[in-house]
Design an enzyme around this catalytic site. Structure first.
Site, short mmCIF file in Angstrom:
data_model
loop_
_atom_site.label_atom_id
_atom_site.label_comp_id
_atom_site.label_asym_id
_atom_site.label_seq_id
_atom_site.Cartn_x
_atom_site.Cartn_y
_atom_site.Cartn_z
CD GLU A 45 3.41 13.92 8.58
OE1 GLU A 45 2.23 14.18 8.90
OE2 GLU A 45 3.95 14.35 7.54
CG ASP A 56 -6.86 15.91 12.95
OD1 ASP A 56 -6.07 16.11 12.03
OD2 ASP A 56 -6.53 15.82 14.14
#
Length: 253
Positions: A45, A56
């Site tokens: 990814e 995140d």
């Protein structure tokens, strides 16, 4: 057949690695991808850095910010990856937020992905209904699998709707938190893993968030097809650079 679908048919647990493109150094992207494949990683990814990465944790946020400061942007990532299929054969997914895709132009973005040989996209802030109404046709036209996320809080009804709309795997977020390495999974995660396994979904699940070592990889893949490691790998790159990637992969399996 799409490379993601091919890989999922293999009789093995999938190890997927996430990293931020353009980190630690702007020109490290291709070397990292090549070394990950060389050392047995199944799927990669590639994080497209964004200035406001809501899902995140601090490690990925910091790497994303550093990549942007290094000069990474969408057009440059496509330029870096233009010849990637000459040396790399495993599935490649671009993961990021929808804003940069929208700014680039969805059709143009997907066309570039097809040209380069990208197999799928993970865009956590692209809602299922918006995708189906406005973008599904474009994604499919360019051979891209859109990977949706579920969490412990996602209802069974919505999980089934996501399963119906999916063609590759479902990204199974291990907990309702931001990304980041953890030491292990508790009873809440175990119950969640059991619940999803019993649903008998059509698409395999790959677990993300909180996988950092061999133990958490094994825990996450007991009932799922695979697991994704992001923050722990980025931390490793920060501390060791890009020349010892094989040592990291060997620690996982």
């Amino acid at each position: 057949m799409n490379r993601i679908k091919q890989k999922l048919q293999e009789d093995k647990k999938i190890l997927s690695i996430y990293f931020s493109a353009g980190y630690p150094n702007l020109d490290d992207t291709v070397k990292i991808i090549q070394d990950l494949e060389k050392n047995g990683v199944d799927l990669i990814e590639i994080g497209l850095p964004f200035s406001d990465p809501l899902a995140d944790g601090p490690t990925i946020q910091e790497s994303s910010t550093a990549a942007l400061k290094n000069g990474m942007h969408t057009a440059l990532l496509f330029e870096q990856l233009k010849d990637i299929r000459k040396t790399v054969s495993i599935p490649l997914i671009i993961m990021g937020y929808f804003n940069p895709v929208l700014q680039y132009g969805v059709e143009a973005f997907c066309a570039q992905c097809e040209k380069i040989g990208i197999d799928g996209l993970i865009l956590p802030d692209l809602p299922l209904d918006v995708y189906k109404e406005e973008y599904e046709t474009i994604f499919k036209k360019h051979g891209l699998i859109n990977v949706f996320l579920i969490t412990p809080q996602t209802s069974d009804e919505r999980i089934k709707a996501i399963d119906d709309a999916s063609e590759g795997f479902i990204y199974m977020v291990s907990s309702a938190s931001t990304t980041g390495a953890k030491q292990g999974f508790g009873s809440e995660q175990s119950d969640y893993f059991d619940r999803i396994a019993k649903m008998g979904l059509n698409n395999p699940q790959i677990v993300g968030f909180g996988i950092s070592n061999a133990d958490t990889f094994k825990q996450a893949t007991q009932k799922a097809k695979g697991a994704i490691i992001g923050s722990a790998f980025i931390k490793y790159l920060t501390e060791n650079g890009v020349d010892r990637i094989g040592d990291f992969v060997k620690q996982i399996r």
